[in-house]
Write an enzyme that holds these catalytic residues in place. Structure first.
Site, PDB file in Angstrom:
ATOM      1  N   TYR A 224    -106.453  59.748 -38.436  1.00  0.00           N
ATOM      2  CA  TYR A 224    -105.694  59.007 -37.407  1.00  0.00           C
ATOM      3  C   TYR A 224    -106.374  57.661 -37.137  1.00  0.00           C
ATOM      4  CZ  TYR A 224    -103.495  57.873 -32.928  1.00  0.00           C
ATOM      5  OH  TYR A 224    -102.818  57.226 -31.906  1.00  0.00           O
TER       6      TYR A 224
ATOM      7  N   SER B 167    -104.150  51.990 -31.245  1.00  0.00           N
ATOM      8  CA  SER B 167    -104.856  52.956 -30.400  1.00  0.00           C
ATOM      9  C   SER B 167    -106.275  52.442 -30.184  1.00  0.00           C
ATOM     10  CB  SER B 167    -104.934  54.307 -31.113  1.00  0.00           C
ATOM     11  OG  SER B 167    -105.859  55.154 -30.457  1.00  0.00           O
TER      12      SER B 167
HETATM   13  N1  NAP Z   1    -100.639  59.178 -25.954  1.00  0.00           N
HETATM   14  C1  NAP Z   1    -101.795  58.626 -26.217  1.00  0.00           C
HETATM   15  O1  NAP Z   1    -102.824  58.973 -25.610  1.00  0.00           O
HETATM   16  C2  NAP Z   1    -101.881  57.521 -27.248  1.00  0.00           C
HETATM   17  C3  NAP Z   1    -103.106  56.844 -27.353  1.00  0.00           C
HETATM   18  C4  NAP Z   1    -103.226  55.825 -28.264  1.00  0.00           C
HETATM   19  C5  NAP Z   1    -102.158  55.477 -29.070  1.00  0.00           C
HETATM   20  N2  NAP Z   1    -100.965  56.146 -28.973  1.00  0.00           N
HETATM   21  C6  NAP Z   1     -99.886  55.721 -29.863  1.00  0.00           C
HETATM   22  O2  NAP Z   1     -98.731  55.464 -29.091  1.00  0.00           O
HETATM   23  C7  NAP Z   1     -97.576  55.635 -29.908  1.00  0.00           C
HETATM   24  C8  NAP Z   1     -96.561  56.471 -29.148  1.00  0.00           C
HETATM   25  O3  NAP Z   1     -97.101  57.772 -28.932  1.00  0.00           O
HETATM   26  P1  NAP Z   1     -96.848  58.590 -27.588  1.00  0.00           P
HETATM   27  O4  NAP Z   1     -98.156  58.831 -26.962  1.00  0.00           O
HETATM   28  O5  NAP Z   1     -95.773  57.964 -26.796  1.00  0.00           O
HETATM   29  O6  NAP Z   1     -96.406  60.005 -28.207  1.00  0.00           O
HETATM   30  P2  NAP Z   1     -94.981  60.756 -28.261  1.00  0.00           P
HETATM   31  O7  NAP Z   1     -94.452  60.943 -26.889  1.00  0.00           O
HETATM   32  O8  NAP Z   1     -95.200  61.931 -29.126  1.00  0.00           O
HETATM   33  O9  NAP Z   1     -94.049  59.690 -28.986  1.00  0.00           O
HETATM   34  C9  NAP Z   1     -94.062  59.482 -30.373  1.00  0.00           C
HETATM   35  C10 NAP Z   1     -92.734  58.865 -30.758  1.00  0.00           C
HETATM   36  O10 NAP Z   1     -92.750  58.588 -32.168  1.00  0.00           O
HETATM   37  C11 NAP Z   1     -91.579  59.138 -32.746  1.00  0.00           C
HETATM   38  N3  NAP Z   1     -91.813  59.532 -34.127  1.00  0.00           N
HETATM   39  C12 NAP Z   1     -92.813  60.297 -34.623  1.00  0.00           C
HETATM   40  N4  NAP Z   1     -92.648  60.473 -35.940  1.00  0.00           N
HETATM   41  C13 NAP Z   1     -91.525  59.807 -36.272  1.00  0.00           C
HETATM   42  C14 NAP Z   1     -90.802  59.631 -37.486  1.00  0.00           C
HETATM   43  N5  NAP Z   1     -91.235  60.171 -38.652  1.00  0.00           N
HETATM   44  N6  NAP Z   1     -89.654  58.913 -37.486  1.00  0.00           N
HETATM   45  C15 NAP Z   1     -89.212  58.370 -36.327  1.00  0.00           C
HETATM   46  N7  NAP Z   1     -89.852  58.492 -35.143  1.00  0.00           N
HETATM   47  C16 NAP Z   1     -90.978  59.208 -35.130  1.00  0.00           C
HETATM   48  C17 NAP Z   1     -91.224  60.347 -31.863  1.00  0.00           C
HETATM   49  O11 NAP Z   1     -89.831  60.608 -31.934  1.00  0.00           O
HETATM   50  P3  NAP Z   1     -89.105  61.807 -32.718  1.00  0.00           P
HETATM   51  O12 NAP Z   1     -90.056  62.951 -32.759  1.00  0.00           O
HETATM   52  O13 NAP Z   1     -87.870  62.049 -31.908  1.00  0.00           O
HETATM   53  O14 NAP Z   1     -88.804  61.230 -34.065  1.00  0.00           O
HETATM   54  C18 NAP Z   1     -91.567  59.804 -30.494  1.00  0.00           C
HETATM   55  O15 NAP Z   1     -90.493  59.062 -29.975  1.00  0.00           O
HETATM   56  C19 NAP Z   1     -98.059  56.257 -31.210  1.00  0.00           C
HETATM   57  O16 NAP Z   1     -98.125  55.267 -32.221  1.00  0.00           O
HETATM   58  C20 NAP Z   1     -99.449  56.765 -30.869  1.00  0.00           C
HETATM   59  O17 NAP Z   1    -100.284  56.784 -32.003  1.00  0.00           O
HETATM   60  C21 NAP Z   1    -100.820  57.149 -28.074  1.00  0.00           C
END
Ligand code: NAP
Length: 261
Positions: free
Chosen positions: A157, A144
């Site tokens: 985080y 991130s």
């Molecule tokens: N969105 C942003 O602005 C942003 C910014 C910077 C970094 N990120 C990073 O990008 C990555 C993806 O996030 P996203 O934004 O796409 O959010 P998201 O739509 O909430 O996706 C998160 C994914 O992680 C999975 N997950 C969470 N806990 C888990 C567990 N214990 N076991 C297995 N799977 C798990 C969820 O699936 P299930 O709930 O089905 O398990 C989901 O598929 C993350 O690492 C996040 O920190 C996001």
């Protein structure tokens, strides 16, 4: 070295049920990569696999919690059994929490480190023997922008994502001779379910209005970076700006951050 070929590669994508992970799985599949999709919500994974198959691609679902060693092993075994090996590991599964550190219970940092850092580390450890037998193997760690510059109400985080950066940087050097690449992706604000699925929300900085990019945008940038063998990307304009400003004047960024605490 010429661009890496995605076609006929074999990938495992963690956190593939929504957001960035889902978009990366789809983008890889569109470019001819076979994908193991791992997350807890099985219905979402099945829908994704159907979509990939309708595009003529190959996908296998593994449902389970990434913090469970058996689930991580299942994901890797699925790549071996269905596709004959592994070339690309996308460590994307992640969760967030927002609010002041002082009033947070100790569980909060434990959960964030468990999902965002320890699971990523252990998935990497388990995958290395397979990856080393793969073609142009690459590990992609989704960090991130908060892993480059921390922000108030995001202490745990940010710490989990800084840990991802440190781990990845050391590993890249360690694995350089063996030909396994390590790419770190540092997204900024991206339109996903992430913000609705915080494990805890006890406060939030009132940032000035700033745009968001789509998960598909991050996915395209990520796959392009895999092809190029890049070491790090920041697929967000304001993220790049923040990192640059922080390098030039960390004091100034500290002042700005303190205003929003
Ligand atoms: N969105 C942003 O602005 C942003 C910014 C910077 C970094 N990120 C990073 O990008 C990555 C993806 O996030 P996203 O934004 O796409 O959010 P998201 O739509 O909430 O996706 C998160 C994914 O992680 C999975 N997950 C969470 N806990 C888990 C567990 N214990 N076991 C297995 N799977 C798990 C969820 O699936 P299930 O709930 O089905 O398990 C989901 O598929 C993350 O690492 C996040 O920190 C996001």
């Amino acid at each position: 070295m010429p661009n890496r070929e995605i076609k006929n590669s074999r990938a495992v994508v963690t956190g593939a049920s929504s957001g960035i992970g889902r978009a990366i799985a789809l983008e890889l599949a569109k470019q001819g990569c076979k994908v193991v999709c791992l997350a807890r919500r099985e219905d979402r994974l099945q829908a994704l696999a159907k979509e990939i198959e309708s595009l003529g691609g190959d996908a296998v679902c593994v449902a389970g919690d990434i913090t469970d060693a058996a689930v991580r092993a299942n994901g890797l075994a699925a790549a071996q059994a269905n596709f004959g090996g592994l070339d690309i590991l996308i460590n994307n599964a992640g969760v967030g929490a927002i609010g002041p550190f002082e009033t947070a219970a100790p569980d909060r940092v434990r959960t964030l480190m468990e999902v965002n850092f320890f699971s990523l580390v252990e998935m990497t450890r388990a995958a290395l023997p397979l990856l080393k037998r793969g073609r142009r193997p690459t590990i992609v760690n989704i960090s991130s922008i908060l892993g480059r510059r921390a922000a108030p109400h995001n202490s745990e985080y940010s710490a989990s994502k800084f840990a991802v950066h440190g781990f990845s940087e050391a590993l890249r050097a360690e694995l350089a001779k063996s030909g396994v690449g390590v790419l770190v992706v540092s997204p900024g604000t991206t339109e996903t379910e992430f913000f609705d699925r915080y494990i805890e929300k006890t406060g939030a900085p009132q940032w000035p209005k700033h745009g968001a990019v789509t998960a598909e945008y991050v996915a395209r940038a990520t796959v392009r970076a895999i092809r190029r063998g890049s070491h790090e990307i920041t697929p967000y304009f304001w993220g790049k700006f923040l990192v640059l400003l922080n390098r030039l004047s960390p004091w100034l960024v500290d002042q700005i951050m303190a205003r929003y605490a």
